[in-house]
Every structure is written in structure tokens, then in C-alpha cells.
Design a protein around this motif. Structure first.
Motif: not given
Length: 338
Positions: A183-186, A214-217, A242-243, A249-253
Motif C-alpha cells: 500500500f503506497v500512501g500517507d 505492507a506500506t510505503a510512502l 502496488l495499491f 501518484a500511480a501514474m508517476r510510479i
């Protein structure tokens, strides 16, 4: 406003309602408060003119901005939401004032109302200012927030069902066979935290363990994004999906992954959030959770109108929908290449 309340012999809340034109204040009391406000030169000249005409039809849309809140006016979802709010306000005979406030000075969120420039506020995003928003509600300031419904909340929110949206996105990835989803987000932000809770629920529903990472910022809006992604994938080579908590953000990633030789969806599946207009036209087309800006704009304006009329409306939770596209479908990249 406190000085006006003291001279008029009423509460600050009554002054707030009177100056916003609320029908809950008796005409004689409202007229006395307006006279005192004018005599004290309360607010700007435009405010005084509105008080004389009793015709302030301006609503302020407040967008908080700070060093740790990555929400800009150029964000496609934010733009679409503000545009829809403007349409609904215009259709109802209101003007819209767009304001930025510094999250390090949360008291400025109420500035447009307290100076008489606007009769009510629509705040886009809670950030980390739940307590300050509760204080604004206690002071009788008429406003509604686009955001998550939280415990101990004294103000009204309109927002998508972030918990269900997070569950839908994660369940889809699990159904595609992904088992190391990050999961990618704050998760320190209320809406993102609920999306993450949905991510966890989907794993529990299938009785599957949550991966160690599980999570990444990720710094998706900075040039060092590729290096951060490379470090993430190196730390756990088994990551297969990746969620990401927003489409932008998803497009740049996704682009960064392509540059690292890890194309989507061949190597890694990606799901975003918001269903911005570009999502369906991106390459590969982005799977995402949609929350309707059309419905949101209407609900925000209608809820604020009810508050201005003296009602106490409940918070509104809008439904979310998963839009399945190529970025999260196994084999979609190979089929497209053929």
C-alpha cells in the motif's frame, strides 16, 4: 466577533448565524447585530456592503496547503472537485471564492467567514486538523469538509467510502493472484488511513497474511522517485502489486517502474484511486477506485446550504466503484503488445 457578541448581549454563535443570514436568529436580533457590525466596521468594505444589502451570496472553497500535505490545486481530482462545486454554486446563484490556507496556521481556515467575505466555507481535506475543525464547529462557523468521517467529530463531512474503496482495490489484486501487495500512501491522513484499513480488511477476509513490507510512502512528486522504488523492490523482490492511494501518484510510479525495467502489468500490477479523467487514457489504462466528483460537488453544496439554514445535517458517505483496466490485469500487457 466576540466584541459584537458582548455589545449585543448574545453568544458568538448567535452573531455568526446572524451575519451568515441564518433564519434561526430573530429578525430584530439579526438587525441589531448587523447594525453593531457596521458601526464597528467589521470585516472588509465588501462585507459591509453585503451586510447592508443582506445579500452575501459568496461561499469560500478552502484548500489547505503545507509542507507535509501533498495537495495542490493542480491535482486532477482536486481540480475536478472544485470545478463541480463552482458549477453547483453558480446554478444556485452563489459566487465562489477560492482560498489557500497554510496548514501550519489552521486558524486561517475560517478567515473568509470571519472577515465577512463569505457566508460559509467548504474545506477540501482534513489534513491533521481534526481538533481545529471541531473548534470551528464549536464557534458556530458554518462549514462542511470534504474528507473522512471520524470519531469524536463535531463538524459535518462529505466523502467517499474510503474503507470500502480500499477493500475493493485490494480484493481485486488478490483475485489476480497478487500476494505481496504494498500500500503506497500517507496513512497519517484520515482518508488514506481508511483506504489502508480496507487493504488490511481484504487480506483478513481471505485469511491471508499481510506482507512484511505492507506500506510505503514514496516521493512520487520528486525526481528521486525511481531510486526510492528501486530501493523498495530490492528490499522485497517478491513484491508483485502496488495499491497507490491516488491516480496522480500511480501514474508517476508506473512510469518510473517502466524506466527501471519493471513494466506494468507484466512485472507488477498497479491500482490507483480517484478515477481521474486521464486514468482511462493512460498507458496502460489505470485500474482505479472512482469517487464521483459530480455527486460530491452537489452533496457539499447542499449540506452547506442546510447548515446555513440552521439545520444539523448528518455527514454524507458516497459510494465508491472499482474500474478494472489493463494496469492490474494479468496478461494485459502481453495481449496489448500482440
Amino acid at each position: 466577533m466576540s466584541d459584537i457578541a458582548r455589545i449585543a448581549g448574545v453568544s458568538i454563535s448567535t452573531v455568526s448565524k446572524a451575519l451568515s443570514g441564518s433564519s434561526l436568529v430573530r429578525p430584530a436580533t439579526r438587525a441589531r447585530i448587523e447594525e453593531i457590525a457596521l458601526a464597528m466596521n467589521y470585516g472588509v468594505d465588501e462585507s459591509a456592503r453585503n451586510l447592508r444589502l443582506r445579500a452575501n451570496r459568496t461561499v469560500s472553497v478552502v484548500v489547505p496547503q503545507g509542507p507535509f500535505l501533498r495537495q495542490t490545486l493542480s491535482d486532477p481530482f482536486c481540480l475536478a472537485l472544485i470545478g463541480r462545486i463552482a458549477d453547483v454554486l453558480s446554478d444556485s446563484g452563489h459566487d465562489m471564492l477560492l482560498s489557500r490556507t497554510d496548514t501550519r496556521r489552521p486558524a486561517t481556515m475560517a478567515r473568509d467567514f470571519e472577515t465577512g467575505r463569505a457566508r460559509g466555507l467548504i474545506v477540501i481535506g482534513q489534513g491533521n486538523h481534526h481538533s481545529q475543525l471541531n473548534e470551528m464547529a464549536a464557534r458556530g462557523i458554518p462549514f462542511v469538509v470534504w474528507g473522512a468521517e471520524l470519531g469524536g467529530q463535531d463538524y459535518v463531512t462529505v466523502g467517499g467510502d474510503n474503507l470500502e474503496g480500499g477493500r475493493l482495490a485490494t480484493e481485486h489484486l488478490l483475485a489476480q493472484g497478487a500476494r505481496r501487495i504494498v500500500f503506497v500512501g500517507d496513512t497519517g491522513l484520515p482518508e488514506i488511513s481508511l483506504r489502508h484499513a480496507g487493504y488490511l480488511r481484504a487480506h483478513r477476509d481471505r485469511r491471508l497474511p499481510v506482507p512484511p513490507q505492507a506500506t510505503a510512502l514514496l516521493p512520487w512528486d520528486r525526481q528521486d522517485l525511481p531510486a526510492a522504488i528501486d530501493q523498495l523492490l530490492t528490499s522485497d523482490p517478491g513484491i508483485d502489486a502496488l495499491f497507490v492511494s491516488s491516480d496522480a501518484a500511480a501514474m508517476r510510479i508506473t512510469n518510473a517502474l517502466r524506466g527501471l525495467g519493471r513494466p506494468v502489468p507484466e512485472d507488477i500490477l498497479v491500482v490507483g484511486y480517484d478515477d481521474i479523467a486521464m486514468a482511462a487514457h493512460f498507458h496502460p489504462a489505470l485500474t482505479t477506485v472512482g469517487q464521483s466528483t459530480d455527486m460530491a460537488g452537489v452533496a457539499l453544496v447542499q449540506t452547506l446550504a442546510a447548515i446555513l439554514d440552521g439545520a444539523s445535517p448528518a455527514s454524507v458517505r458516497l459510494s465508491t466503484q472499482l474500474f478494472c483496466r489493463a494496469s492490474s490485469i494479468r496478461g494485459a500487457g502481453r495481449i496489448a503488445a500482440e
